[in-house]
Design an enzyme around this catalytic site. Structure first.
Site, PDB file in Angstrom:
ATOM      1  N   ASP A   1      24.469  37.432  28.050  1.00  0.00           N
ATOM      2  CA  ASP A   1      23.734  38.158  26.995  1.00  0.00           C
ATOM      3  C   ASP A   1      22.244  37.831  27.065  1.00  0.00           C
ATOM      4  OD1 ASP A   1      24.451  35.578  26.245  1.00  0.00           O
ATOM      5  OD2 ASP A   1      25.119  36.091  24.212  1.00  0.00           O
TER       6      ASP A   1
ATOM      7  N   ASP B   1      27.967  44.846  37.453  1.00  0.00           N
ATOM      8  CA  ASP B   1      27.900  46.305  37.310  1.00  0.00           C
ATOM      9  C   ASP B   1      26.874  46.668  36.234  1.00  0.00           C
ATOM     10  OD1 ASP B   1      28.702  49.043  37.587  1.00  0.00           O
ATOM     11  OD2 ASP B   1      29.855  48.822  35.737  1.00  0.00           O
TER      12      ASP B   1
ATOM     13  N   ASP C   1      22.665  48.151  36.700  1.00  0.00           N
ATOM     14  CA  ASP C   1      22.154  49.407  36.123  1.00  0.00           C
ATOM     15  C   ASP C   1      20.975  49.103  35.192  1.00  0.00           C
ATOM     16  OD1 ASP C   1      24.207  50.956  37.366  1.00  0.00           O
ATOM     17  OD2 ASP C   1      24.310  52.275  35.610  1.00  0.00           O
TER      18      ASP C   1
ATOM     19  N   LYS D   1      29.612  33.782  31.183  1.00  0.00           N
ATOM     20  CA  LYS D   1      29.800  33.692  29.723  1.00  0.00           C
ATOM     21  C   LYS D   1      30.651  32.445  29.477  1.00  0.00           C
ATOM     22  CE  LYS D   1      29.482  35.450  25.502  1.00  0.00           C
ATOM     23  NZ  LYS D   1      28.187  35.591  24.776  1.00  0.00           N
TER      24      LYS D   1
ATOM     25  N   TYR E   1      38.235  44.137  36.891  1.00  0.00           N
ATOM     26  CA  TYR E   1      38.480  45.413  37.561  1.00  0.00           C
ATOM     27  C   TYR E   1      39.858  45.455  38.219  1.00  0.00           C
ATOM     28  CZ  TYR E   1      33.713  47.330  37.420  1.00  0.00           C
ATOM     29  OH  TYR E   1      32.515  47.865  37.025  1.00  0.00           O
TER      30      TYR E   1
END
Ligand code: NAD
Ligand code: IPM
Ligand code: MN
Length: 347
Positions: free
Chosen positions: A216, A240, A244, A184, A139
């Site tokens: 994942d 983020d 959600d 990851k 970000y």
């Protein structure tokens, strides 16, 4: 002593759910004779419209000077092509206040278990916290754009990773003492440093356990076996997306609050969702995400556990009585739900 609270309604449903929440706060203030000074400031698209900037100077000054900040939501198609988007104001505010630790609790109120799209046996008893790093990673790295090529740099320092992992362990210590670090590390250099650092920090918390999951696979486990998690800590972008996704467990983004903390200084409380332009202005948004964010503020910034619980229980009772907004399959409007919560608080 007076508590100074800055309210940033923002855009779209942000204004509607902030309205609801301030009504609840007003009721609590009268009932408990609380001395809260709540002032609203323009932010996001509203900041652009009123002051030419998504984070106007006077808004930032007020936030820095506040005891806590309540934020609705920002953004919308009106500003998608603006030279500075509302989202940039949000990122700038998080950075300016050093809000590195975003706490996103995931649980399923009994009243809506049957509404979850997931199997009831997998959903009942879900109770975990996503600890999302909020001021680093992709970000905030350098962004480049040429005609046919673009890049976003993802950087993490060891110190940034240490403090968020520490935060996760501190929270785990007050719960079931299990931290799941999501990365990851099979591909990304930042994730390799993340995993090594998580292992090091874990030594400071011998009473807790640490496990690692690749992002994942974690995305899959979250839907298949959400009860596996206690405290899930991860970097900015993964957090983020995963939070959600987690909203699918209770069944709606409209019920999901959050808190963002710095090392010292005011904390900020906001729903995890956005300004929902598709439903804005229709009095159908679920205000619970914002009301529960205010409850988190009362608990985490002001130590008002009993009051926070009272608000949370009132929301649960109202839902149990069948007063549900459209996102949960009901017909109650935003204001109707709010009035029902106020009525419940008066009992
Ligand atoms: P969104 O989170 O606004 O909406 C996603 C879906 O969830 C929509 O269908 C919406 O109607 C529904 N929804 C969200 N909150 C709800 C609520 N309280 N009650 C009922 N339904 C609700 O995501 P989006 O549409 O992708 O983004 C819209 C804008 O919001 C974009 O400009 C985005 O950048 C911005 N955004 C802001 C924040 C924030 O302010 N913190 C967070 C996410 C997105
Ligand atoms: C959130 C939002 C923000 C984010 C956007 C609006 C910048 O999606 O708070 O989750 O990505 O952090
Ligand atoms: Mn988001």
């Amino acid at each position: 002593m007076t508590k100074k609270i800055v309210a940033l309604p923002g855009d779209g449903i942000g204004k509607e759910i902030m309205d609801s929440t301030l009504k609840i706060m007003a009721e609590i203030m009268v009932q408990e004779e609380l001395d809260f000074d709540i002032q609203a400031f323009p932010f996001g698209g509203a900041g652009i419209d009123q002051e030419g900037d998504p984070l106007p100077e006077k808004t930032l000054t007020a936030c820095k000077d506040a005891d806590a900040i309540l934020l609705g939501a920002i953004g919308g198609p009106k500003w998608d092509a603006a030279p500075k988007r509302p989202e940039q104001g949000l990122l700038a505010l998080r950075k300016a206040l050093g809000l590195f630790a975003n706490i996103r609790p995931i649980s399923v109120p009994d009243a809506v278990i049957h509404l979850s799209p997931l199997k009831e046996k997998n959903v009942k008893g879900v109770d975990f916290i996503v600890v999302r790093e909020l001021t680093g990673g992709i970000y905030f790295g350098e962004k480049k754009r040429e005609t046919d090529q673009a890049s976003d740099l993802c950087t993490y320092t060891k110190a940034e990773i240490q403090r968020i992992i520490r935060k996760a362990f501190e929270i785990a210590r007050t719960r079931n003492k299990k931290v799941t670090s999501v990365d990851k590390a099979n591909v990304l250099a930042t994730s390799k440093l993340w995993r090594e650092t998580a292992e090091e920090v874990a030594q400071e918390f011998p009473d807790c356990t640490l496990e690692h999951q690749l992002v994942d696979s974690a995305a899959m486990v979250m839907i298949q076996r959400p009860k596996d998690f206690d405290v899930l800590v991860t970097e900015n972008l993964f957090g983020d997306i995963l939070s959600d996704e987690a909203s699918v467990i209770p069944g709606s983004l409209g019920m999901m609050p959050s808190a963002s903390h710095s090392e010292s200084g005011p904390s900020l409380y906001e729903p995890i969702h956005g300004s929902a332009p598709d439903i804005a202005g229709q009095d159908i948004a679920n205000p619970m995400s914002m009301i529960l964010s205010a409850a988190m503020m009362l608990r985490q910034s002001f130590g008002m556990e009993a009051t926070a619980k009272r608000i949370e229980r009132a929301c649960d009772k109202v839902m149990a009585a069948g007063v549900l907004t459209k996102d949960l399959g009901g017909t109650a409007g935003t204001l109707e739900f709010t009035e029902a919560v106020i009525k419940e608080l008066r009992i």
